[in-house]
Design a protein around this motif. Sequence first.
Motif, mmCIF file in Angstrom:
data_model
loop_
_atom_site.group_PDB
_atom_site.id
_atom_site.type_symbol
_atom_site.label_atom_id
_atom_site.label_comp_id
_atom_site.label_asym_id
_atom_site.label_seq_id
_atom_site.Cartn_x
_atom_site.Cartn_y
_atom_site.Cartn_z
ATOM 1 N N SER A 259 -4.649 8.977 3.455
ATOM 2 C CA SER A 259 -5.122 7.604 3.666
ATOM 3 C C SER A 259 -4.005 6.618 3.380
ATOM 4 C CB SER A 259 -6.332 7.293 2.774
ATOM 5 O OG SER A 259 -6.000 7.374 1.402
ATOM 6 N N ILE B 9 -12.554 3.455 2.781
ATOM 7 C CA ILE B 9 -11.466 4.420 2.941
ATOM 8 C C ILE B 9 -11.222 5.162 1.628
ATOM 9 C CG2 ILE B 9 -8.992 4.675 3.369
ATOM 10 C CD1 ILE B 9 -10.673 4.137 5.882
ATOM 11 N N ALA B 10 -11.228 4.438 0.522
ATOM 12 C CA ALA B 10 -11.016 5.068 -0.792
ATOM 13 C C ALA B 10 -12.124 6.061 -1.099
ATOM 14 C CB ALA B 10 -10.934 3.998 -1.871
ATOM 15 N N PRO C 101 -11.152 -1.196 2.997
ATOM 16 C CA PRO C 101 -10.471 -0.509 1.892
ATOM 17 C C PRO C 101 -11.388 0.279 0.946
ATOM 18 C CG PRO C 101 -9.508 -2.664 2.234
ATOM 19 C CD PRO C 101 -10.700 -2.601 3.135
ATOM 20 N N GLY D 251 0.811 -1.207 0.000
ATOM 21 C CA GLY D 251 0.000 0.000 0.000
ATOM 22 C C GLY D 251 0.848 1.262 0.000
ATOM 23 N N ASN E 120 -3.855 2.799 2.225
ATOM 24 C CA ASN E 120 -4.762 1.783 1.693
ATOM 25 C C ASN E 120 -3.976 0.720 0.945
ATOM 26 O OD1 ASN E 120 -7.223 0.517 0.991
ATOM 27 N ND2 ASN E 120 -8.214 2.481 0.590
ATOM 28 N N CYS F 249 -5.096 2.289 -3.854
ATOM 29 C CA CYS F 249 -4.218 3.431 -4.096
ATOM 30 C C CYS F 249 -4.145 3.740 -5.590
ATOM 31 C CB CYS F 249 -2.821 3.146 -3.557
ATOM 32 S SG CYS F 249 -2.728 3.053 -1.754
ATOM 33 N N ALA G 204 -6.694 1.525 6.141
ATOM 34 C CA ALA G 204 -7.440 0.337 5.724
ATOM 35 C C ALA G 204 -6.859 -0.906 6.384
ATOM 36 C CB ALA G 204 -7.387 0.192 4.201
#
Length: 324
Positions: free
Chosen positions: A178, A166-167, A163, A106, A180, A185, A130
């Motif tokens: 963040s 979070i995105a 994940p 990540g 992730n 990403c 994440a």
Amino acid sequence: MRVLARILALATALALAAPAGAADTIRLAVQKTGTFSWELAAIRSAGLDKEAGLSLEVTELASTEAGKIAMRAGSADIILSDWLWVSRERALGAKLAFYPYSSALGAVMVPANSPIKTLADLKGRKLAVAGGAIDKSWLLLQARMKQDGIDLKSDATIVYGAPPLIAAKSLDGEMDASLNFWNFCAQLEAKGFRRLAGIEEILPKLGAKGAVAAVGYVFDESWAASHKEAVARFIAMTRKAKELLTTSDAAWDKVAPLTGTTDPALLKTYRDRYRDGIPRRSIDDEETDARVLYRVLAEIGGRELVGPAAELDPGTFYHAVPGD
């Protein structure tokens, strides 16, 4: 040259060991939305499974945890997981083995116009993470920042989440930064976000000598011992698939429908990041660095993360592959 030599050695083993009659069956438990399905699409499209004399029975699952359950229940021969989990399971009595699949990790992502320029600038910011409190990338980031006297758990506002969530919240501007998984990403990168730091970039500061494959093929070592030739052919097959996905953009035509996007920019980012994560080091080098990072993770994550073993179990990495 080392990668080519390993592929040639495995190809020779495959040619010598592939059965003339019925194919050997290998049961795979695969996360439906994971990148293993990309590799399998390339394998089947190019007929690499038939060339290897293998019949792949694939069960699609909703999560990596479901794969671990399938492995424990004996309903899968091979899953994807990390050496951290394998070593923990070995310490608890399950003799599993790990072989590198990907070193893609990540990254800490920020909006393109963010005033955050360095990891130190995360102090006082809202950081979304994440994977939870004992996610490997999060623990490694904490370890790196502690070297600079920064305790992110107390010096920043930490928000944990799945994940995809979070995105989404990052895109909505709810987070300053963040951390992730690499494919999420990539989604942010395609939307104009900036990589503040990839986790692979901080590993040298933690003692690693090169890119470390955190995720690998995991199987029971007793099963591998009784299917040694089939395992060698399986790994040779996957290496050929990775080589194909490295050298041929056309091979990605079969992968694209599995990525969930038709956006050319995102597809290109997926492709580039996947290629970056293909392991290219010897198994000995991989294991040496994993042992170093395991100690870092054990110190930060404690028993909740690693179980009763403070050191990477000596049998974690699988070494019985031609060319290694």
